[in-house]
Design a protein around this motif. Sequence first.
Motif, PDB file in Angstrom:
ATOM      1  N   ILE A 173      24.325  35.342  24.232  1.00 48.09           N
ATOM      2  CA  ILE A 173      24.639  34.349  25.266  1.00 48.09           C
ATOM      3  C   ILE A 173      26.133  34.345  25.555  1.00 48.09           C
ATOM      4  CG2 ILE A 173      24.719  31.863  25.759  1.00 48.09           C
ATOM      5  CD1 ILE A 173      22.021  31.685  24.208  1.00 48.09           C
ATOM      6  N   LEU A 174      26.955  34.407  24.515  1.00 45.92           N
ATOM      7  CA  LEU A 174      28.408  34.435  24.688  1.00 45.92           C
ATOM      8  C   LEU A 174      28.844  35.676  25.453  1.00 45.92           C
ATOM      9  CD1 LEU A 174      31.126  33.131  24.071  1.00 45.92           C
ATOM     10  CD2 LEU A 174      31.133  34.336  21.896  1.00 45.92           C
ATOM     11  N   LYS A 175      28.271  36.824  25.122  1.00 44.54           N
ATOM     12  CA  LYS A 175      28.630  38.063  25.821  1.00 44.54           C
ATOM     13  C   LYS A 175      28.237  37.992  27.288  1.00 44.54           C
ATOM     14  CE  LYS A 175      28.610  41.113  21.849  1.00 44.54           C
ATOM     15  NZ  LYS A 175      27.970  42.229  21.145  1.00 44.54           N
ATOM     16  N   LYS A 176      27.063  37.426  27.585  1.00 40.71           N
ATOM     17  CA  LYS A 176      26.639  37.289  28.975  1.00 40.71           C
ATOM     18  C   LYS A 176      27.567  36.346  29.732  1.00 40.71           C
ATOM     19  CE  LYS A 176      21.773  38.474  28.635  1.00 40.71           C
ATOM     20  NZ  LYS A 176      20.400  38.047  28.885  1.00 40.71           N
ATOM     21  N   ALA A 177      27.978  35.271  29.102  1.00 38.91           N
ATOM     22  CA  ALA A 177      28.890  34.319  29.744  1.00 38.91           C
ATOM     23  C   ALA A 177      30.245  34.974  29.998  1.00 38.91           C
ATOM     24  CB  ALA A 177      29.053  33.071  28.879  1.00 38.91           C
ATOM     25  N   GLU A 178      30.725  35.746  29.044  1.00 39.65           N
ATOM     26  CA  GLU A 178      32.002  36.443  29.224  1.00 39.65           C
ATOM     27  C   GLU A 178      31.906  37.446  30.360  1.00 39.65           C
ATOM     28  OE1 GLU A 178      32.872  38.111  25.399  1.00 39.65           O
ATOM     29  OE2 GLU A 178      33.516  36.189  24.577  1.00 39.65           O
ATOM     30  N   PHE A 179      30.771  38.150  30.462  1.00 37.95           N
ATOM     31  CA  PHE A 179      30.577  39.110  31.533  1.00 37.95           C
ATOM     32  C   PHE A 179      30.550  38.411  32.887  1.00 37.95           C
ATOM     33  CE2 PHE A 179      27.787  41.861  34.176  1.00 37.95           C
ATOM     34  CZ  PHE A 179      28.636  42.954  34.270  1.00 37.95           C
ATOM     35  N   ALA A 180      29.870  37.285  32.959  1.00 38.63           N
ATOM     36  CA  ALA A 180      29.807  36.521  34.204  1.00 38.63           C
ATOM     37  C   ALA A 180      31.205  36.050  34.600  1.00 38.63           C
ATOM     38  CB  ALA A 180      28.862  35.333  34.054  1.00 38.63           C
ATOM     39  N   ASP A 181      31.993  35.583  33.626  1.00 32.62           N
ATOM     40  CA  ASP A 181      33.370  35.151  33.898  1.00 32.62           C
ATOM     41  C   ASP A 181      34.201  36.326  34.403  1.00 32.62           C
ATOM     42  OD1 ASP A 181      35.569  33.236  33.803  1.00 32.62           O
ATOM     43  OD2 ASP A 181      36.301  34.450  32.119  1.00 32.62           O
ATOM     44  N   TYR A 182      34.034  37.482  33.795  1.00 35.09           N
ATOM     45  CA  TYR A 182      34.754  38.688  34.212  1.00 35.09           C
ATOM     46  C   TYR A 182      34.403  39.040  35.652  1.00 35.09           C
ATOM     47  CZ  TYR A 182      36.130  43.569  34.537  1.00 35.09           C
ATOM     48  OH  TYR A 182      36.688  44.752  34.956  1.00 35.09           O
ATOM     49  N   LEU A 183      33.107  39.005  35.980  1.00 36.77           N
ATOM     50  CA  LEU A 183      32.694  39.324  37.344  1.00 36.77           C
ATOM     51  C   LEU A 183      33.265  38.336  38.353  1.00 36.77           C
ATOM     52  CD1 LEU A 183      28.976  40.447  36.968  1.00 36.77           C
ATOM     53  CD2 LEU A 183      30.966  41.868  37.455  1.00 36.77           C
ATOM     54  N   LEU A 184      33.329  37.065  37.975  1.00 40.48           N
ATOM     55  CA  LEU A 184      33.919  36.076  38.879  1.00 40.48           C
ATOM     56  C   LEU A 184      35.392  36.370  39.129  1.00 40.48           C
ATOM     57  CD1 LEU A 184      32.313  32.742  37.646  1.00 40.48           C
ATOM     58  CD2 LEU A 184      31.968  33.874  39.848  1.00 40.48           C
ATOM     59  N   ARG A 185      36.114  36.724  38.071  1.00 45.14           N
ATOM     60  CA  ARG A 185      37.535  37.019  38.230  1.00 45.14           C
ATOM     61  C   ARG A 185      37.778  38.316  38.996  1.00 45.14           C
ATOM     62  NH1 ARG A 185      39.934  38.167  33.658  1.00 45.14           N
ATOM     63  NH2 ARG A 185      38.158  37.992  32.295  1.00 45.14           N
ATOM     64  N   LYS A 186      36.851  39.237  38.896  1.00 46.07           N
ATOM     65  CA  LYS A 186      37.006  40.539  39.550  1.00 46.07           C
ATOM     66  C   LYS A 186      36.157  40.649  40.814  1.00 46.07           C
ATOM     67  CE  LYS A 186      39.663  42.214  36.352  1.00 46.07           C
ATOM     68  NZ  LYS A 186      41.020  42.586  36.583  1.00 46.07           N
ATOM     69  N   SER A 187      35.730  39.523  41.340  1.00 45.14           N
ATOM     70  CA  SER A 187      34.778  39.526  42.450  1.00 45.14           C
ATOM     71  C   SER A 187      35.299  40.273  43.676  1.00 45.14           C
ATOM     72  CB  SER A 187      34.378  38.110  42.825  1.00 45.14           C
ATOM     73  OG  SER A 187      35.496  37.383  43.273  1.00 45.14           O
ATOM     74  N   SER A 188      36.571  40.135  43.990  1.00 43.43           N
ATOM     75  CA  SER A 188      37.074  40.819  45.182  1.00 43.43           C
ATOM     76  C   SER A 188      36.964  42.326  45.029  1.00 43.43           C
ATOM     77  CB  SER A 188      38.519  40.415  45.478  1.00 43.43           C
ATOM     78  OG  SER A 188      39.375  40.818  44.428  1.00 43.43           O
ATOM     79  N   GLU A 189      37.246  42.829  43.850  1.00 41.23           N
ATOM     80  CA  GLU A 189      37.130  44.269  43.616  1.00 41.23           C
ATOM     81  C   GLU A 189      35.670  44.709  43.684  1.00 41.23           C
ATOM     82  OE1 GLU A 189      38.351  47.618  40.290  1.00 41.23           O
ATOM     83  OE2 GLU A 189      38.900  45.534  39.963  1.00 41.23           O
ATOM     84  N   VAL A 190      34.782  43.950  43.078  1.00 41.90           N
ATOM     85  CA  VAL A 190      33.357  44.288  43.083  1.00 41.90           C
ATOM     86  C   VAL A 190      32.825  44.293  44.515  1.00 41.90           C
ATOM     87  CG1 VAL A 190      31.054  43.515  42.374  1.00 41.90           C
ATOM     88  CG2 VAL A 190      32.955  43.454  40.743  1.00 41.90           C
ATOM     89  N   ILE A 191      33.154  43.265  45.277  1.00 45.09           N
ATOM     90  CA  ILE A 191      32.683  43.181  46.663  1.00 45.09           C
ATOM     91  C   ILE A 191      33.223  44.328  47.494  1.00 45.09           C
ATOM     92  CG2 ILE A 191      32.844  41.821  48.795  1.00 45.09           C
ATOM     93  CD1 ILE A 191      32.687  39.316  46.944  1.00 45.09           C
ATOM     94  N   ASN A 192      34.513  44.624  47.341  1.00 42.95           N
ATOM     95  CA  ASN A 192      35.096  45.739  48.096  1.00 42.95           C
ATOM     96  C   ASN A 192      34.391  47.052  47.779  1.00 42.95           C
ATOM     97  OD1 ASN A 192      36.985  44.235  49.447  1.00 42.95           O
ATOM     98  ND2 ASN A 192      38.605  44.592  47.961  1.00 42.95           N
ATOM     99  N   MET A 193      34.079  47.277  46.520  1.00 40.77           N
ATOM    100  CA  MET A 193      33.444  48.530  46.148  1.00 40.77           C
ATOM    101  C   MET A 193      31.995  48.599  46.647  1.00 40.77           C
ATOM    102  SD  MET A 193      35.037  49.167  42.381  1.00 40.77           S
ATOM    103  CE  MET A 193      34.435  50.841  42.219  1.00 40.77           C
ATOM    104  N   LEU A 194      31.303  47.473  46.699  1.00 44.88           N
ATOM    105  CA  LEU A 194      29.918  47.474  47.160  1.00 44.88           C
ATOM    106  C   LEU A 194      29.809  47.540  48.683  1.00 44.88           C
ATOM    107  CD1 LEU A 194      28.367  44.806  44.776  1.00 44.88           C
ATOM    108  CD2 LEU A 194      28.073  47.280  44.667  1.00 44.88           C
ATOM    109  N   MET A 195      30.722  46.915  49.368  1.00 43.49           N
ATOM    110  CA  MET A 195      30.614  46.792  50.820  1.00 43.49           C
ATOM    111  C   MET A 195      31.290  47.940  51.576  1.00 43.49           C
ATOM    112  SD  MET A 195      28.825  44.119  51.148  1.00 43.49           S
ATOM    113  CE  MET A 195      28.963  43.645  52.850  1.00 43.49           C
TER     114      MET A 195
END
Length: 95
Positions: free
Chosen positions: A9-31
């Motif tokens: 659960i902690l690892k999943k929460a950390e991953f979700a937090d990471y994705l939120l902080r890196k959201s602009s990069e993730v969105i740019n790469m997907l779009m």
Amino acid sequence: MVLETDNLILKKAEFADYLLRKSSEVINMLMAEYDYEMDIEVQREEAAQEAADRKFIEHVDKVVKNFHISAEEACEKLEESYERYLELKKSYSGK
């Protein structure tokens, strides 16, 4: 078993937090088509924002320590958002 579940659960929460902080990069790469130069620029911008966020946290913490006031009072005196301080403090704690 419970410890393993808590760790998962902690690892999943950390991953979700990471994705939120890196959201602009993730969105740019997907779009958009991947562009190495753009990727480097996004990473630079995110690093600069993280540095500014950490400096903000440190500044509030110094005011708290030096003037023996609460973080909420320090943010008020610095004309900054206490909610932002709490969010950033939580986001960067343990890193």
